[in-house]
Design a protein around this motif. Structure first.
Motif, mmCIF file in Angstrom:
data_model
loop_
_atom_site.group_PDB
_atom_site.id
_atom_site.type_symbol
_atom_site.label_atom_id
_atom_site.label_comp_id
_atom_site.label_asym_id
_atom_site.label_seq_id
_atom_site.Cartn_x
_atom_site.Cartn_y
_atom_site.Cartn_z
ATOM 1 N N GLY A 146 -6.685 15.725 -2.378
ATOM 2 C CA GLY A 146 -7.497 14.697 -3.035
ATOM 3 C C GLY A 146 -7.325 14.686 -4.546
ATOM 4 O O GLY A 146 -6.297 15.090 -5.088
ATOM 5 N N GLY A 147 -8.352 14.181 -5.215
ATOM 6 C CA GLY A 147 -8.328 14.129 -6.673
ATOM 7 C C GLY A 147 -7.607 12.922 -7.231
ATOM 8 O O GLY A 147 -7.401 12.810 -8.434
ATOM 9 N N VAL A 148 -7.210 11.999 -6.353
ATOM 10 C CA VAL A 148 -6.493 10.806 -6.787
ATOM 11 C C VAL A 148 -7.232 9.581 -6.240
ATOM 12 O O VAL A 148 -7.673 9.571 -5.093
ATOM 13 C CB VAL A 148 -5.034 10.807 -6.262
ATOM 14 N N ASP A 149 -7.381 8.570 -7.086
ATOM 15 C CA ASP A 149 -8.064 7.346 -6.673
ATOM 16 C C ASP A 149 -7.092 6.477 -5.866
ATOM 17 O O ASP A 149 -6.427 5.594 -6.405
ATOM 18 C CB ASP A 149 -8.572 6.590 -7.902
ATOM 19 N N LEU A 150 -7.018 6.743 -4.583
ATOM 20 C CA LEU A 150 -6.049 6.045 -3.744
ATOM 21 C C LEU A 150 -6.539 4.693 -3.269
ATOM 22 O O LEU A 150 -5.747 3.869 -2.823
ATOM 23 C CB LEU A 150 -5.687 6.918 -2.540
ATOM 24 N N ASP A 151 -7.837 4.464 -3.336
ATOM 25 C CA ASP A 151 -8.362 3.188 -2.855
ATOM 26 C C ASP A 151 -7.824 2.017 -3.657
ATOM 27 O O ASP A 151 -7.729 0.896 -3.158
ATOM 28 C CB ASP A 151 -9.895 3.187 -2.924
ATOM 29 N N GLY A 205 -5.735 11.019 3.167
ATOM 30 C CA GLY A 205 -5.778 12.440 3.491
ATOM 31 C C GLY A 205 -4.472 13.175 3.286
ATOM 32 O O GLY A 205 -4.445 14.413 3.268
ATOM 33 N N PHE A 206 -3.371 12.419 3.103
ATOM 34 C CA PHE A 206 -2.070 13.062 2.913
ATOM 35 C C PHE A 206 -1.757 13.349 1.442
ATOM 36 O O PHE A 206 -0.743 13.969 1.138
ATOM 37 C CB PHE A 206 -0.958 12.177 3.489
ATOM 38 N N TYR A 207 -2.606 12.898 0.507
ATOM 39 C CA TYR A 207 -2.281 13.029 -0.910
ATOM 40 C C TYR A 207 -3.118 14.112 -1.575
ATOM 41 O O TYR A 207 -4.257 14.370 -1.188
ATOM 42 C CB TYR A 207 -2.495 11.693 -1.626
ATOM 43 N N GLY A 208 -2.531 14.724 -2.588
ATOM 44 C CA GLY A 208 -3.223 15.749 -3.345
ATOM 45 C C GLY A 208 -2.516 15.985 -4.659
ATOM 46 O O GLY A 208 -1.684 15.174 -5.082
ATOM 47 N N ARG A 209 -2.831 17.120 -5.286
ATOM 48 C CA ARG A 209 -2.232 17.445 -6.579
ATOM 49 C C ARG A 209 -1.640 18.849 -6.536
ATOM 50 O O ARG A 209 -2.110 19.703 -5.795
ATOM 51 C CB ARG A 209 -3.289 17.368 -7.678
ATOM 52 N N VAL A 210 -0.616 19.063 -7.352
ATOM 53 C CA VAL A 210 0.013 20.371 -7.492
ATOM 54 C C VAL A 210 -0.099 20.787 -8.947
ATOM 55 O O VAL A 210 0.297 20.034 -9.847
ATOM 56 C CB VAL A 210 1.487 20.330 -7.059
ATOM 57 N N ASP A 211 -0.649 21.997 -9.213
ATOM 58 C CA ASP A 211 -0.817 22.447 -10.596
ATOM 59 C C ASP A 211 0.450 23.131 -11.102
ATOM 60 O O ASP A 211 1.457 23.224 -10.378
ATOM 61 C CB ASP A 211 -2.046 23.344 -10.750
ATOM 62 N N ALA A 212 0.409 23.615 -12.336
ATOM 63 C CA ALA A 212 1.587 24.210 -12.974
ATOM 64 C C ALA A 212 2.093 25.442 -12.224
ATOM 65 O O ALA A 212 3.270 25.784 -12.298
ATOM 66 C CB ALA A 212 1.270 24.571 -14.422
ATOM 67 N N PRO A 258 0.831 -1.207 0.000
ATOM 68 C CA PRO A 258 0.000 0.000 0.000
ATOM 69 C C PRO A 258 0.862 1.253 0.000
ATOM 70 O O PRO A 258 2.066 1.205 0.297
ATOM 71 C CB PRO A 258 -0.790 -0.129 1.310
ATOM 72 N N LEU A 259 0.246 2.390 -0.336
ATOM 73 C CA LEU A 259 0.953 3.662 -0.273
ATOM 74 C C LEU A 259 1.335 3.963 1.174
ATOM 75 O O LEU A 259 0.658 3.540 2.112
ATOM 76 C CB LEU A 259 0.065 4.780 -0.824
#
Length: 225
Positions: free
Chosen positions: A158-163, A144-151, A138-139
């Motif tokens: 969030g925004g990532v299918d971590l399941d 809750g610790f994951y997300g995204r960074v834009d340009a 597993p990761l």
């Protein structure tokens, strides 16, 4: 052996390493690192034959001491930094000969995997009819610790299918030789994942990872047989 199916294990342990010199023979928890993988293979109930593929005399000596003297030394063109593990597997299969239903890749850089992990991965491949099985973990952090960074460098949670997201840990691979040689990867369509806790799937490639791995030895969790 499972029924009449024959299982060949290959431990690829070349001497060269760019980030951790001679890591496969480096003492880890009192033994050469490769010895922990050989011990797990020795305790497997399903492996019929094991081959250590190496160009390193120190690795060869450690393997011989445990009862598996390498039947060949890996040639130079399969021992450099750009060497392909699939090419090393193909070379080992050619050198050993014979008929094998499954080939199991056991990288010595994953010394915390157990005999139970090996056997469960082999059984999973056999019982499901999958072309291959890949060890995953597993990761390292909860969702809750994951997300995204834009340009622009802005963070969005969030925004990532971590399941359904896992990490290939490198601890155990099982494949059918004909499909493996055809596709040149264990990641063939239909491959199954064998899930392992992160502490047994730890991969060593740097001095820091080596130190953490040594510290993890007392914390390996027991797996079901």
């Amino acid at each position: 052996m499972i029924g009449d199916r024959r299982v060949l294990a290959i431990v690829p342990a070349r001497g060269g390493s760019q980030r951790l010199i001679a890591k496969n023979a480096r003492p880890l928890a009192g033994r050469p690192m490769v010895a922990w993988t050989l011990e797990a293979a020795r305790d497997s109930a399903l492996i019929d034959h094991l081959v250590v593929s190496t160009d390193d005399p120190a690795v060869a000596a450690a393997a011989a001491e445990m009862g598996w003297p390498p039947p060949f030394m890996r040639p130079d063109h399969l021992s450099g930094a750009t060497a392909s593990v699939i090419d090393a597997i193909e070379h080992a299969l050619e050198e050993v000969g014979g008929r094998w239903d499954y080939v199991v890749l056991l990288q010595p850089t994953s010394p915390l995997r157990t005999a139970g992990d090996i056997d469960q991965a082999i059984r999973l491949c056999d019982e499901t009819g999958a072309p291959a099985v890949i060890g995953v973990s597993p990761l390292p952090k909860p969702p809750g610790f994951y997300g995204r960074v834009d340009a622009a460098g802005r963070y969005t949670p969030g925004g990532v299918d971590l399941d359904r997201t896992v990490v290939i840990n490198g601890a155990v691979y099982v494949g059918r030789p004909d499909i493996l040689m055809r596709d040149r990867t264990f990641q063939s369509e239909g491959a199954r994942a064998y899930s392992m806790p992160a502490e047994r799937g730890w991969d060593v490639d740097t001095p820091a990872e080596f130190a953490v791995c040594e510290a993890l030895f007392p914390f390996r969790t027991a797996e079901s047989a």
